[in-house]
Motif scaffolding. Structure first.
Motif, short mmCIF file in Angstrom:
data_model
loop_
_atom_site.label_atom_id
_atom_site.label_comp_id
_atom_site.label_asym_id
_atom_site.label_seq_id
_atom_site.Cartn_x
_atom_site.Cartn_y
_atom_site.Cartn_z
N GLN A 117 31.68 43.32 43.34
CA GLN A 117 32.86 43.66 42.56
C GLN A 117 32.60 43.19 41.14
OE1 GLN A 117 35.59 45.24 44.02
NE2 GLN A 117 36.41 45.58 41.96
N SER B 7 32.56 48.82 41.91
CA SER B 7 32.34 48.15 43.19
C SER B 7 31.33 48.94 43.99
CB SER B 7 33.65 48.01 43.98
OG SER B 7 34.18 49.28 44.29
N HIS C 168 28.21 42.98 49.09
CA HIS C 168 29.25 43.77 48.44
C HIS C 168 29.40 43.22 47.01
CE1 HIS C 168 30.80 46.06 51.89
NE2 HIS C 168 30.39 45.01 52.60
#
Length: 375
Positions: A85, A103, A83
């Motif tokens: 960000q 994101s 993930h």
């Protein structure tokens, strides 16, 4: 990455040490992705929520975070999915003005690669792809450039260097090797070389070559029953280990078919604890040996489940418990060729292993005391 290096070879060489009677040895060392992930998270993703900040500016207005890595294999490559960000901003007085914020998911595909000497295994990034929550590919040039500059080198920094790993490997396994084979063991570790590295859907398969002397064993030496002090220490180790495995069982993501195996694992662990304590405190002839009886009836079912549960433990703990499982595998497999390293599947062999573990966990404790006898 010293823990990862030790983990790979402590487990792998314990499981393949039966080849020590030959001269030139080539052995497969499998390593599941779940185990690698748990160590990587423990060492790299140390922020809240398994986060690694791979880049930030000096004004705290811009950053790139990777989190919650998942490791798998695809088309012969190691695939790491993170993930992401990201924010790029600029300072205006005492405030930050955001220019770009994004994101999504970053996938890197990395090729297991050996250097010319066979000492270093690295994982250079061959390609990447990033997309948002809707599956749309990232097309912001600033972020694509930042990922290439900051994220790719971080993810490609994983290396397994045998030159640096050898002292850890030798030290980790030496307690399980008989004194007469200790010199041979050091020679074998010094000769270690990679000769193959492949990634498949389940994990890495490393080919490791080493040289071992063809030395015959002088036979199995008797180890006395544990003293009261040693038995108390063993019980503490066993209770801690069983408690950690119980917690790991609850965290393990199993298939519907595997869920039914949880109860079986608990039942077999209870049998193991009882059989082991009998073996540690009493002398038995072969046909009545409780440790031998346990392994003959239960180990093939228990060991795979223990490895699966161990992947859910923190990095340092899973190293300890996978090593214990692998060491036990070694005794179980070696006996068929005459216990070349002085290990055996019996109460006598378990007492040797128990004392090695006690010495590591209680290095300053004296073990003199009255011996326990149980028939």
């Amino acid at each position: 990455m010293s823990t990862l290096r030790t983990l790979l070879f402590t487990g792998g060489l314990l499981l393949t040490a039966q080849a020590a009677q030959a001269r030139e040895i080539n052995v497969p060392v499998p390593m599941e992705y779940g185990l690698i992930r748990s160590v990587l998270v423990n060492q790299l993703y140390t922020g809240a929520g398994e986060t690694a900040r791979v880049w930030k500016d000096g004004k705290q207005c811009s950053f790139l975070d990777l989190s919650q890595p998942q490791i798998g294999g695809e088309d012969g490559l190691v695939k790491i999915e993170n993930h992401v960000q990201a924010k790029i901003g600029t300072a205006l007085g005492n405030k930050c003005m955001t220019i770009v914020e994004w994101s999504g998911i970053l996938q890197t595909f990395q090729q297991p690669t050996l250097d010319s000497t066979g000492n270093v295994l690295s994982f250079p990034v061959t390609r990447t792809q990033a997309y948002d929550g809707n599956g749309q590919a990232l097309n912001i040039d600033q972020l694509l450039s930042l990922i290439k500059k900051a994220a790719e080198p971080k993810l490609a920094s994983l290396k397994i260097d045998l030159n640096r790993a050898r002292p850890d490997i030798a030290k980790s396994l030496l307690p399980f090797i008989s004194a007469e084979h200790s010199e041979d063991w050091h020679d074998a570790v010094n000769s270690l070389r990679f000769n193959q590295a492949k990634a498949d859907a389940k994990g890495l398969l490393l080919g490791v070559g080493y040289t071992a002397n063809d030395r015959k064993s002088d036979g199995i030496k008797s180890s006395p029953v544990l003293t009261e002090t040693e038995l108390a220490q063993w019980r503490q180790l066993w209770q801690n280990w069983q408690g950690s495995v119980e917690q790991a069982i609850e965290r393990t993501k199993l298939t519907a078919a595997d869920e039914s195996a949880k109860a079986t694992m608990r039942e077999v662990l209870e049998k193991a604890g009882s059989a082991f304590e009998q073996g540690l405190t009493g002398e038995y002839v072969a046909e009545n040996d409780p440790v031998r009886k346990f392994f003959n009836s239960s180990w093939d079912k228990l060991a795979p489940l223990l490895r699966l549960a161990s992947t859910q433990l923190p990095g340092g703990e899973n190293l300890r418990y996978v090593t214990l499982v692998a060491a036990t595998d070694l005794m179980y497999e070696l006996e068929s060729i005459g216990s070349p390293l002085g290990l055996e599947v019996s109460s006598n062999g378990l007492r040797k292993l128990a004392r090695s573990l006690i010495a590591q966990e209680f290095p300053k404790t004296k073990t003199k005391g009255k011996r326990k006898h149980q028939q």
